[in-house]
Design a protein around this motif. Structure first.
Motif, short mmCIF file in Angstrom:
data_model
loop_
_atom_site.label_atom_id
_atom_site.label_comp_id
_atom_site.label_asym_id
_atom_site.label_seq_id
_atom_site.Cartn_x
_atom_site.Cartn_y
_atom_site.Cartn_z
N ALA A 65 35.00 57.79 38.21
CA ALA A 65 34.43 57.06 37.08
C ALA A 65 35.34 55.91 36.64
O ALA A 65 34.87 54.81 36.35
N GLN A 66 36.65 56.17 36.63
CA GLN A 66 37.61 55.13 36.25
C GLN A 66 37.63 54.01 37.29
O GLN A 66 37.71 52.83 36.95
N GLN A 67 37.57 54.38 38.56
CA GLN A 67 37.53 53.38 39.62
C GLN A 67 36.28 52.51 39.51
O GLN A 67 36.35 51.28 39.62
N ALA A 68 35.14 53.16 39.27
CA ALA A 68 33.88 52.42 39.13
C ALA A 68 33.94 51.47 37.95
O ALA A 68 33.42 50.35 38.00
N SER A 69 34.59 51.90 36.88
CA SER A 69 34.72 51.05 35.69
C SER A 69 35.53 49.80 35.99
O SER A 69 35.16 48.68 35.58
N ILE A 70 36.64 49.97 36.72
CA ILE A 70 37.48 48.81 37.06
C ILE A 70 36.73 47.86 37.99
O ILE A 70 36.78 46.64 37.82
N VAL A 71 36.04 48.42 38.98
CA VAL A 71 35.27 47.58 39.91
C VAL A 71 34.22 46.78 39.14
O VAL A 71 34.01 45.59 39.39
N ALA A 72 33.56 47.42 38.18
CA ALA A 72 32.55 46.74 37.37
C ALA A 72 33.19 45.61 36.55
O ALA A 72 32.61 44.53 36.39
N GLN A 73 34.40 45.84 36.04
CA GLN A 73 35.10 44.81 35.27
C GLN A 73 35.47 43.61 36.16
O GLN A 73 35.37 42.46 35.73
N VAL A 74 35.91 43.92 37.38
CA VAL A 74 36.25 42.84 38.32
C VAL A 74 35.01 42.02 38.65
O VAL A 74 35.04 40.78 38.68
N GLU A 75 33.87 42.70 38.89
CA GLU A 75 32.63 42.00 39.20
C GLU A 75 32.17 41.15 38.02
O GLU A 75 31.68 40.03 38.20
N ALA A 76 32.34 41.67 36.80
CA ALA A 76 31.98 40.90 35.61
C ALA A 76 32.86 39.67 35.46
O ALA A 76 32.38 38.58 35.11
N ALA A 77 34.16 39.83 35.75
CA ALA A 77 35.08 38.70 35.67
C ALA A 77 34.74 37.66 36.73
O ALA A 77 34.83 36.45 36.49
N HIS A 78 34.33 38.13 37.91
CA HIS A 78 33.95 37.20 38.98
C HIS A 78 32.71 36.40 38.59
O HIS A 78 32.64 35.20 38.84
N LYS A 79 31.75 37.07 37.97
CA LYS A 79 30.55 36.36 37.51
C LYS A 79 30.92 35.34 36.44
O LYS A 79 30.39 34.22 36.43
N GLU A 80 31.81 35.72 35.54
CA GLU A 80 32.25 34.79 34.49
C GLU A 80 32.92 33.57 35.11
O GLU A 80 32.69 32.43 34.68
N LEU A 81 33.75 33.80 36.14
CA LEU A 81 34.41 32.70 36.83
C LEU A 81 33.37 31.78 37.46
O LEU A 81 33.44 30.55 37.32
N THR A 82 32.40 32.36 38.17
CA THR A 82 31.37 31.56 38.82
C THR A 82 30.59 30.74 37.80
O THR A 82 30.30 29.55 38.04
N ASP A 83 30.27 31.34 36.66
CA ASP A 83 29.54 30.62 35.61
C ASP A 83 30.35 29.43 35.09
O ASP A 83 29.81 28.34 34.85
N LYS A 84 31.66 29.63 34.93
CA LYS A 84 32.52 28.55 34.43
C LYS A 84 32.67 27.45 35.47
O LYS A 84 32.72 26.26 35.12
N ILE A 85 32.73 27.83 36.73
CA ILE A 85 32.80 26.83 37.79
C ILE A 85 31.52 26.01 37.81
O ILE A 85 31.54 24.77 37.94
N MET A 86 30.39 26.69 37.69
CA MET A 86 29.10 26.01 37.62
C MET A 86 29.05 25.04 36.43
O MET A 86 28.57 23.91 36.54
N ALA A 87 29.56 25.49 35.29
CA ALA A 87 29.55 24.65 34.08
C ALA A 87 30.42 23.42 34.29
O ALA A 87 30.06 22.31 33.86
N THR A 88 31.56 23.59 34.96
CA THR A 88 32.43 22.44 35.24
C THR A 88 31.75 21.47 36.20
O THR A 88 31.86 20.26 36.05
#
Length: 361
Positions: A141-164
């Motif tokens: 469960a802890q591993q899945a939580s971290i993976v989900a956080q990494v995926e969320a951060a990756h999406k946030e990065l992609t959104d910011k790159i798109m905005a730029t």
């Protein structure tokens, strides 16, 4: 093996704009001594075109530009450097010895620094998360939580790159980011088309953009739900294999893109061999499509890895006509098709692939 999300340096030659103006670099050299030599490269990875001498902790560079290009300045050892857009105006650079450098002062360079800051923050954030996965004892469960956080951060990065990209869509930085994003198979093609539609007409006519639109069309033609184009390619023994004739024999067929030189492909192959042995009598077929360039290496790997299903290749490496047809950007890559050649899924591996095959058979 794949091409990264933002292969900035590799895209440098795409930046060409019709202008004629002067530029000046006001440089600050932190951690350098007076008299130290710096090298200016007009092309990333190219030979130095001029040398700059540090004096009073500063350096300068000026000249005329007839195009906006991505350039770099490094120290003599190449250990410290900075990448920047050479464009009309005054460009401010702080070259830091042993630390990330900064740029600004002109539109592209301001946006470039903003993008660098975003990516640095992403790396700092996710590096700590990934470190937890390897250094701490975590339950599932802890591993899945971290993976989900990494995926969320990756999406946030992609959104910011798109905005730029959108913010700079009328200049070379926007074109540069868009060209890089378009090579990432995870990028939404509709968003790429939307950004291209926002570009000035002259930018839309650039060869880089024309190439992107061509690749997007190919992606759409080989997306899930589309029927694959029929093609014929050489077999290891010098014969030929028509893909659709092979597909028609099976309930489900995997088009497996791989190569003998690809480490991840070789690691994956025992799973593929086991999968084929388990499901071939239930209607599973595989056609291996190799991105090899040496016939002997290809055939040797087939024997070493225990591959028994049909194999084809034009031995053109990443210029493989099949890879270009299906817009394969990384291998191993599997495309799942039904008996009529309709694409059911693509890009899945391991347990996800086996579960999908089991559901169809």
């Amino acid at each position: 093996m794949k091409k990264m999300i933002l292969g900035f340096a590799a895209m440098a030659l795409m930046m060409v704009a019709c202008q004629s103006n002067s530029f000046k670099v006001n440089g600050v050299a932190e951690g350098f001594n007076d008299g130290d030599t710096l090298f200016f490269m007009e092309e990333i990875g190219g030979a130095p075109s001029s040398t700059l001498i540090v004096k009073d902790g500063k350096f300068t560079l000026q000249g005329e530009v007839d195009s906006v290009t991505l350039c770099s300045i490094t120290d003599k050892d190449g250990a410290s450097g900075v990448i920047f857009f050479r464009e009309p105006g005054t460009i401010n650079i702080t070259l830091k010895n042993g630390a990330p450098s900064t740029v600004g002062g002109t539109p592209c360079n301001d946006g470039w620094q903003e993008l660098n800051n975003v990516q640095a923050a992403f790396s700092e954030k996710t590096d700590k998360m990934v470190e937890q996965l390897y250094t701490e004892e975590l339950d599932s469960a802890q591993q899945a939580s971290i993976v989900a956080q990494v995926e969320a951060a990756h999406k946030e990065l992609t959104d910011k790159i798109m905005a730029t990209a959108e913010k700079n869509i009328s200049n070379e930085l926007g074109l540069f980011i868009l060209s890089s994003l378009a090579q990432n198979p995870e990028t939404d093609p509709a968003k790429i088309r939307q950004l291209i539609g926002m570009m000035p007409a002259d930018l839309q006519q650039r060869p880089a953009i024309v190439d992107i639109l061509t690749r997007l069309e190919l992606q759409e033609q080989t997306a899930v739900g589309k029927t694959i184009p029929d093609f014929t390619m050489a077999t290891p023994d010098g014969g030929e294999l028509n893909v659709m004739s092979e597909v028609a024999k099976n309930k489900v067929t995997l088009l497996d893109f791989w190569a003998s030189w690809c480490g991840p492909c070789r690691q994956e192959m025992p799973f593929m061999v086991a999968l084929y042995g388990k499901y071939k009598d239930k209607g599973l077929g595989i056609v291996g499509i190799s991105l090899d360039k040496d016939h002997d290496s290809w055939t040797k790997a087939i024997g070493e890895l225990g591959i028994t299903w049909p194999q084809i290749s034009d031995l053109k490496y990443w210029q493989s006509e099949a890879a270009e047809m299906f817009q394969v950007q990384a291998i191993p890559h599997v495309i799942v098709v039904d008996q009529q050649g309709v694409i059911l899924n693509r890009g899945i591996r391991g347990e996800e692939l086996e579960n999908f095959i089991a559901s169809k058979l």
